[in-house]
Design a protein around this motif. Structure first.
Motif, mmCIF file in Angstrom:
data_model
loop_
_atom_site.group_PDB
_atom_site.id
_atom_site.type_symbol
_atom_site.label_atom_id
_atom_site.label_comp_id
_atom_site.label_asym_id
_atom_site.label_seq_id
_atom_site.Cartn_x
_atom_site.Cartn_y
_atom_site.Cartn_z
ATOM 1 N N LEU A 1 -0.231 -2.960 6.930
ATOM 2 C CA LEU A 1 1.170 -2.829 6.499
ATOM 3 C C LEU A 1 1.851 -1.934 7.606
ATOM 4 O O LEU A 1 3.330 -2.352 7.652
ATOM 5 N N ARG A 2 1.450 -0.962 7.983
ATOM 6 C CA ARG A 2 2.220 -0.283 9.068
ATOM 7 C C ARG A 2 2.520 -1.313 10.419
ATOM 8 O O ARG A 2 3.740 -0.947 10.920
ATOM 9 N N GLU A 3 1.618 -2.104 10.785
ATOM 10 C CA GLU A 3 1.773 -2.795 11.838
ATOM 11 C C GLU A 3 3.078 -4.018 11.416
ATOM 12 O O GLU A 3 3.914 -4.397 12.229
ATOM 13 N N LEU A 4 3.242 -4.198 10.202
ATOM 14 C CA LEU A 4 4.221 -4.898 9.610
ATOM 15 C C LEU A 4 5.724 -4.355 9.437
ATOM 16 O O LEU A 4 6.570 -4.806 9.067
ATOM 17 N N GLY A 5 5.838 -2.754 9.923
ATOM 18 C CA GLY A 5 6.793 -2.012 10.035
ATOM 19 C C GLY A 5 7.154 -1.347 8.808
ATOM 20 O O GLY A 5 8.437 -0.875 8.779
ATOM 21 N N VAL A 6 6.315 -1.062 7.815
ATOM 22 C CA VAL A 6 6.671 -0.281 6.501
ATOM 23 C C VAL A 6 5.989 1.157 6.787
ATOM 24 O O VAL A 6 4.974 1.268 7.330
ATOM 25 N N SER A 7 6.767 2.084 6.331
ATOM 26 C CA SER A 7 6.059 3.577 6.219
ATOM 27 C C SER A 7 5.004 3.276 5.013
ATOM 28 O O SER A 7 5.296 2.791 4.008
ATOM 29 N N VAL A 8 3.857 3.940 5.452
ATOM 30 C CA VAL A 8 2.538 3.871 4.422
ATOM 31 C C VAL A 8 2.212 5.310 4.223
ATOM 32 O O VAL A 8 1.748 5.991 5.004
ATOM 33 N N GLU A 9 2.079 5.597 2.774
ATOM 34 C CA GLU A 9 1.449 6.830 2.272
ATOM 35 C C GLU A 9 0.241 6.399 1.699
ATOM 36 O O GLU A 9 0.056 5.242 1.203
ATOM 37 N N THR A 10 -0.849 7.057 1.532
ATOM 38 C CA THR A 10 -2.052 6.897 0.938
ATOM 39 C C THR A 10 -2.720 7.875 -0.020
ATOM 40 O O THR A 10 -2.251 9.037 0.113
ATOM 41 N N GLY A 11 -3.681 7.649 -1.080
ATOM 42 C CA GLY A 11 -4.309 8.414 -1.478
ATOM 43 C C GLY A 11 -5.584 8.943 -0.665
ATOM 44 O O GLY A 11 -5.676 8.638 0.466
ATOM 45 N N VAL A 12 -6.669 9.238 -1.298
ATOM 46 C CA VAL A 12 -7.829 9.769 -0.602
ATOM 47 C C VAL A 12 -9.095 8.698 -1.174
ATOM 48 O O VAL A 12 -9.244 8.529 -2.290
ATOM 49 N N PHE A 13 -9.404 7.895 -0.185
ATOM 50 C CA PHE A 13 -10.560 6.865 -0.663
ATOM 51 C C PHE A 13 -11.556 7.443 -1.157
ATOM 52 O O PHE A 13 -12.158 8.515 -0.934
ATOM 53 N N GLN B 1 -4.932 11.345 -9.291
ATOM 54 C CA GLN B 1 -3.816 11.303 -10.287
ATOM 55 C C GLN B 1 -2.630 10.903 -9.803
ATOM 56 O O GLN B 1 -2.031 11.360 -8.854
ATOM 57 N N VAL B 2 -2.294 9.625 -10.468
ATOM 58 C CA VAL B 2 -1.079 8.899 -9.726
ATOM 59 C C VAL B 2 0.038 9.067 -10.959
ATOM 60 O O VAL B 2 -0.220 8.499 -11.984
ATOM 61 N N SER B 3 1.276 9.465 -10.414
ATOM 62 C CA SER B 3 2.266 9.441 -11.106
ATOM 63 C C SER B 3 3.293 8.534 -10.610
ATOM 64 O O SER B 3 3.538 8.400 -9.410
ATOM 65 N N LEU B 4 4.001 7.720 -11.357
ATOM 66 C CA LEU B 4 5.231 7.111 -10.915
ATOM 67 C C LEU B 4 6.220 6.524 -11.884
ATOM 68 O O LEU B 4 5.983 6.582 -13.169
ATOM 69 N N THR B 5 7.530 6.135 -11.371
ATOM 70 C CA THR B 5 8.222 5.669 -12.306
ATOM 71 C C THR B 5 8.497 4.418 -11.862
ATOM 72 O O THR B 5 9.030 3.925 -10.620
ATOM 73 N N ASN B 6 8.114 3.242 -12.994
ATOM 74 C CA ASN B 6 8.215 1.848 -12.564
ATOM 75 C C ASN B 6 9.765 1.571 -12.338
ATOM 76 O O ASN B 6 10.086 1.720 -13.392
ATOM 77 N N ALA C 1 6.773 7.577 -6.496
ATOM 78 C CA ALA C 1 5.183 7.809 -7.001
ATOM 79 C C ALA C 1 4.695 9.043 -6.186
ATOM 80 O O ALA C 1 5.130 9.177 -4.798
ATOM 81 N N THR C 2 3.835 9.421 -6.576
ATOM 82 C CA THR C 2 2.955 10.631 -6.136
ATOM 83 C C THR C 2 1.367 10.452 -6.350
ATOM 84 O O THR C 2 1.115 9.857 -7.489
ATOM 85 N N VAL C 3 0.657 10.829 -5.433
ATOM 86 C CA VAL C 3 -0.723 10.666 -5.724
ATOM 87 C C VAL C 3 -1.492 12.152 -5.454
ATOM 88 O O VAL C 3 -0.932 12.728 -4.347
ATOM 89 N N LYS C 4 -2.061 12.673 -6.288
ATOM 90 C CA LYS C 4 -2.768 13.940 -6.096
ATOM 91 C C LYS C 4 -4.158 14.226 -6.217
ATOM 92 O O LYS C 4 -4.754 13.138 -6.923
ATOM 93 N N VAL C 5 -4.697 14.963 -5.475
ATOM 94 C CA VAL C 5 -6.007 14.997 -5.527
ATOM 95 C C VAL C 5 -6.431 16.500 -5.734
ATOM 96 O O VAL C 5 -5.745 17.350 -4.839
ATOM 97 N N ASP C 6 -7.048 17.013 -6.617
ATOM 98 C CA ASP C 6 -7.387 18.400 -6.958
ATOM 99 C C ASP C 6 -6.128 19.333 -6.909
ATOM 100 O O ASP C 6 -6.006 20.308 -6.474
ATOM 101 N N GLY C 7 -5.050 18.566 -7.619
ATOM 102 C CA GLY C 7 -3.988 19.355 -7.776
ATOM 103 C C GLY C 7 -2.967 19.230 -6.769
ATOM 104 O O GLY C 7 -1.702 19.701 -6.682
ATOM 105 N N ASN C 8 -3.309 18.849 -5.638
ATOM 106 C CA ASN C 8 -2.490 18.735 -4.280
ATOM 107 C C ASN C 8 -1.860 17.390 -4.044
ATOM 108 O O ASN C 8 -2.879 16.309 -4.037
ATOM 109 N N VAL C 9 -0.661 17.270 -3.779
ATOM 110 C CA VAL C 9 -0.138 15.930 -3.510
ATOM 111 C C VAL C 9 -0.551 15.505 -2.161
ATOM 112 O O VAL C 9 -0.361 16.268 -1.112
#
Length: 145
Positions: free
Chosen positions: A109-121, A126-131, A11-19
């Motif tokens: 989530l990070r405290e629980l030990g997983v790596s987290v990426e985010t969008g911009v609040f 634009q979110v793209s993913l392969t479910n 999955a990726t999330v873009k803002v203004d065309g930038n990942v």
């Protein structure tokens, strides 16, 4: 608080065309909506539920396999569609309430030990993913607390 959790291959999330955030699978995408009554209890409970659901191969969770999470704020999860053809957003908490709680969810989530990426609040994203599966779960704090 509502979180729509999707098991993904990527999955990726873009803002203004930038990942601005991306994960490769096995991974999770978490779409996060906050309402007016939400607080620490809801954030902590849903963060734990997000990463501890046994939805990966071998009945493993994200914490079991170290799957990353792409967390994206999404106020539209609280759309009220009861009247007319235009959604009402009155059930979604405003940014000054929801942004700190969203950031707390990411931190938990990070405290629980997983790596987290985010969008911009608050950004147009634009979110793209392969479910994968597809596996999509809806977590709602009113059902869990």
């Amino acid at each position: 608080m509502r979180v729509v959790v999707q098991r993904v291959k990527n999955a990726t999330v873009k803002v203004d065309g930038n990942v601005v955030g991306a994960v490769d699978g096995p991974a999770l995408v978490a779409l996060v909506g906050i309402t007016h009554e939400d607080g620490n209890a809801e954030v902590n409970k849903l963060a734990e539920k997000t990463v501890n659901q046994r939805i990966f191969d071998g009945e493993k969770s994200a914490t079991d396999i170290g799957a990353p999470v792409l967390a994206i704020s999404q106020f539209t999860l609280y759309a009220d569609m009861k009247k007319g053809r235009r959604p009402s957003w009155s059930k979604a908490a405003p940014g000054e309430i929801s942004e700190p709680l969203y950031e707390q969810y990411v931190a938990k989530l990070r405290e629980l030990g997983v790596s987290v990426e985010t969008g911009v609040f608050g950004a147009d994203m634009q979110v793209s993913l392969t479910n994968d599966g597809p596996v999509t779960l809806i977590l709602d704090s009113k059902d869990l607390l």
